[in-house]
Design an enzyme around this catalytic site. Structure first.
Site, PDB file in Angstrom:
ATOM      1  N   THR A  40       0.845  -1.198   0.000  1.00 48.88           N
ATOM      2  CA  THR A  40       0.000   0.000   0.000  1.00 48.88           C
ATOM      3  C   THR A  40       0.877   1.244   0.000  1.00 48.88           C
ATOM      4  O   THR A  40       1.718   1.405   0.871  1.00 48.88           O
ATOM      5  CB  THR A  40      -0.904  -0.016   1.249  1.00 48.88           C
ATOM      6  OG1 THR A  40      -1.876  -1.050   1.081  1.00 48.88           O
ATOM      7  CG2 THR A  40      -1.640   1.299   1.443  1.00 48.88           C
TER       8      THR A  40
ATOM      9  N   TYR B  52      -8.387  -8.119   6.666  1.00 53.71           N
ATOM     10  CA  TYR B  52      -9.389  -7.474   5.813  1.00 53.71           C
ATOM     11  C   TYR B  52     -10.579  -8.419   5.621  1.00 53.71           C
ATOM     12  O   TYR B  52     -10.642  -9.469   6.270  1.00 53.71           O
ATOM     13  CB  TYR B  52      -8.722  -6.998   4.515  1.00 53.71           C
ATOM     14  CG  TYR B  52      -7.666  -5.944   4.850  1.00 53.71           C
ATOM     15  CD1 TYR B  52      -8.051  -4.711   5.392  1.00 53.71           C
ATOM     16  CD2 TYR B  52      -6.307  -6.191   4.728  1.00 53.71           C
ATOM     17  CE1 TYR B  52      -7.109  -3.750   5.772  1.00 53.71           C
ATOM     18  CE2 TYR B  52      -5.353  -5.235   5.105  1.00 53.71           C
ATOM     19  CZ  TYR B  52      -5.769  -4.023   5.628  1.00 53.71           C
ATOM     20  OH  TYR B  52      -4.839  -3.088   6.024  1.00 53.71           O
TER      21      TYR B  52
ATOM     22  N   ASN C 102      -4.536  -5.694  12.714  1.00 53.79           N
ATOM     23  CA  ASN C 102      -5.953  -5.363  12.550  1.00 53.79           C
ATOM     24  C   ASN C 102      -6.851  -6.155  13.511  1.00 53.79           C
ATOM     25  O   ASN C 102      -7.995  -6.489  13.189  1.00 53.79           O
ATOM     26  CB  ASN C 102      -6.410  -5.561  11.091  1.00 53.79           C
ATOM     27  CG  ASN C 102      -6.031  -4.379  10.209  1.00 53.79           C
ATOM     28  OD1 ASN C 102      -5.947  -3.240  10.700  1.00 53.79           O
ATOM     29  ND2 ASN C 102      -5.808  -4.616   8.940  1.00 53.79           N
TER      30      ASN C 102
ATOM     31  N   HIS D  33      -6.890 -11.150  -1.921  1.00 56.01           N
ATOM     32  CA  HIS D  33      -6.329 -10.775  -0.620  1.00 56.01           C
ATOM     33  C   HIS D  33      -7.176 -11.401   0.493  1.00 56.01           C
ATOM     34  O   HIS D  33      -8.228 -10.897   0.840  1.00 56.01           O
ATOM     35  CB  HIS D  33      -6.326  -9.247  -0.485  1.00 56.01           C
ATOM     36  CG  HIS D  33      -5.486  -8.727   0.647  1.00 56.01           C
ATOM     37  ND1 HIS D  33      -5.045  -9.517   1.675  1.00 56.01           N
ATOM     38  CD2 HIS D  33      -5.005  -7.485   0.907  1.00 56.01           C
ATOM     39  CE1 HIS D  33      -4.330  -8.771   2.527  1.00 56.01           C
ATOM     40  NE2 HIS D  33      -4.291  -7.533   2.066  1.00 56.01           N
TER      41      HIS D  33
ATOM     42  N   ASN E 220      -4.307 -10.424   6.505  1.00 57.80           N
ATOM     43  CA  ASN E 220      -4.077  -9.153   7.211  1.00 57.80           C
ATOM     44  C   ASN E 220      -5.308  -8.478   7.814  1.00 57.80           C
ATOM     45  O   ASN E 220      -5.351  -7.269   7.976  1.00 57.80           O
ATOM     46  CB  ASN E 220      -3.354  -8.163   6.281  1.00 57.80           C
ATOM     47  CG  ASN E 220      -1.939  -8.652   5.978  1.00 57.80           C
ATOM     48  OD1 ASN E 220      -1.414  -9.515   6.687  1.00 57.80           O
ATOM     49  ND2 ASN E 220      -1.326  -8.113   4.937  1.00 57.80           N
TER      50      ASN E 220
HETATM   51  C1  PHB Z   1      -2.023  -0.995   5.046  1.00 58.71           C
HETATM   52  O1  PHB Z   1      -2.416  -0.128   4.267  1.00 58.71           O
HETATM   53  O2  PHB Z   1      -1.571  -0.727   6.159  1.00 58.71           O
HETATM   54  C2  PHB Z   1      -2.101  -2.390   4.626  1.00 58.71           C
HETATM   55  C3  PHB Z   1      -2.803  -2.711   3.487  1.00 58.71           C
HETATM   56  C4  PHB Z   1      -2.886  -4.017   3.079  1.00 58.71           C
HETATM   57  C5  PHB Z   1      -2.268  -4.988   3.833  1.00 58.71           C
HETATM   58  C6  PHB Z   1      -1.561  -4.667   4.969  1.00 58.71           C
HETATM   59  C7  PHB Z   1      -1.480  -3.362   5.365  1.00 58.71           C
HETATM   60  O3  PHB Z   1      -2.376  -6.252   3.477  1.00 58.71           O
END
Ligand code: PHB
Length: 371
Positions: A25, A182, A237, A177, A180
């Site tokens: 990102t 999401y 997260n 994805h 992490n």
């Molecule tokens: C972030 O923007 O912090 C971020 C985005 C995607 C990821 C991990 C971190 O998989």
């Protein structure tokens, strides 16, 4: 010379080496509209000597956005913008997959259509977590709204449309994805999913959304052009699960049966890498725990790698390829540097997120002092 520089066949694609540019990102899409632009094309083309580039996480819908200036893949303008990127990478001799993303609860109303609440499997806020509003103000995470069962086909359709748009934009494939913390990871793990319909409860039910998304994306691309990113034991997260080995063994088996192009498995030691430099200590090693589950797909290991650990993982057959994130930010020629055992340029965290060319396209390839 180790196997790190031997070619690797991923589905119908041959990678010239086993060093992968991880999704990163960087929050530099053109505004308004979260549209990839020339600056992004230059950045990716500079890194075309990677065996494979996986793009930064890219939202499949407005609802899927969680941070300002992250790119999307749901408008015609975004597809046109991504074409500039894929053309530049291909002209430079590279290969690039698009990462399909929905942040779920890691959003803020200011990114959402009609200022509504972010959506998630259950109305549980992510602990110890935050994001940025549409005007770049740091903000704690809200309590999300639990998706209705009848909204879930629409989420799958958004990923499928993203996969179709990625094809139109000239990508070589897509990565789903699932990591992490999401949306898809929120469904997988029981710390964030307490649903009582057939998307919650058992491991099979919690895995259903991820697998439906993967199947929809395979319909568009074929199994050999679809990868999946997972992060077992991840705490970033606010994630937790009561039995990660059982959960991820099931998920990996299901993905393996589908014969997808690759699994991109993040080592738990790197759970805090988007905010901190050091690894988390005393974490399990995902590659060794799950290597034997995978027989029909390629394993990419990601998270906290050094050139030494990359050689070790490949030589010990813990993985087939190694993804680097942070080192790719400051070393556009990373695969060559590792091949030549040249020193790495340190990265500057202050320029990771947002801004312009500084800390983005101004890192130089290695120059021999003698030259
Ligand atoms: C972030 O923007 O912090 C971020 C985005 C995607 C990821 C991990 C971190 O998989």
């Amino acid at each position: 010379m180790t196997k790190l520089f031997e070619p690797l066949t991923i589905g119908s694609l041959t990678l010239p080496n086993r060093i992968i540019m991880a999704p990163l990102t960087r929050m530099r899409a053109k505004q308004p509209g979260n549209i990839p632009q020339e600056l992004n094309a230059e950045y990716y083309a500079q890194r075309a000597s990677a065996g494979l580039i996986i793009s930064e996480a890219t939202q499949v819908s407005q609802q899927g956005q969680g941070y300002p200036s992250t790119p999307g893949i749901h408008s015609p303008e975004q597809v046109e913008g991504w074409k500039i990127v894929t053309d530049a990478v291909h002209q430079a001799g590279g290969r690039i997959f698009l990462q399909l993303w929905h942040v779920g609860r890691i959003s803020h109303s200011s990114h959402q259509p009609h200022d509504s609440l972010p959506v998630a499997p259950s109305a549980i806020a992510a602990e110890n977590s935050g994001t940025y509003t549409a005007d770049w103000q740091e903000t704690p995470i809200l309590v999300p709204r639990a998706l209705e069962t009848n909204e879930i086909p629409g989420i799958v359709a958004d990923y499928k449309a993203g996969a179709e748009n990625a094809k139109a934009a000239g990508f070589d494939g897509v990565e789903v994805h699932g990591a992490n913390g999401y949306l898809l990871d929120q469904f997988l793990q029981d710390g964030s999913n307490t649903r009582t319909d057939h998307y919650g409860g058992s491991v099979e039910n919690r895995s259903r959304l991820l697998l439906e998304v993967v199947d929809a994306v395979i319909d568009v691309w074929g199994n050999d052009r679809v990868g999946v990113r997972l992060s077992p034991f991840n705490v970033f997260n606010g994630m937790k699960d009561s039995d990660p080995v059982k959960l991820f063994t099931y998920v990996l088996r299901e993905l393996d049966v589908r014969g997808i192009a690759f699994i991109d498995l993040i080592e738990p030691r790197a759970a805090l890498s988007s905010t901190q430099d050091h690894n988390v200590e005393d974490t399990p090693q995902a590659a060794s725990l799950f290597r034997d589950v995978i027989h029909h797909t390629v394993l990419i290991s990601a998270g906290g790698h050094t050139p030494d650990s990359a050689h070790e993982y490949i030589d010990d057959n813990l993985a087939d390829a190694i993804a680097f994130g942070r080192h790719y930010i400051s070393n556009p020629d990373l695969s060559e540097r590792i091949r030549q055992a040249n020193p790495l340029t340190p990265y500057d965290r202050a320029t990771f997120y947002g801004g312009d060319q500084k800390g983005y396209t101004d890192y130089q390839p290695h120059k021999d002092k003698a030259a």
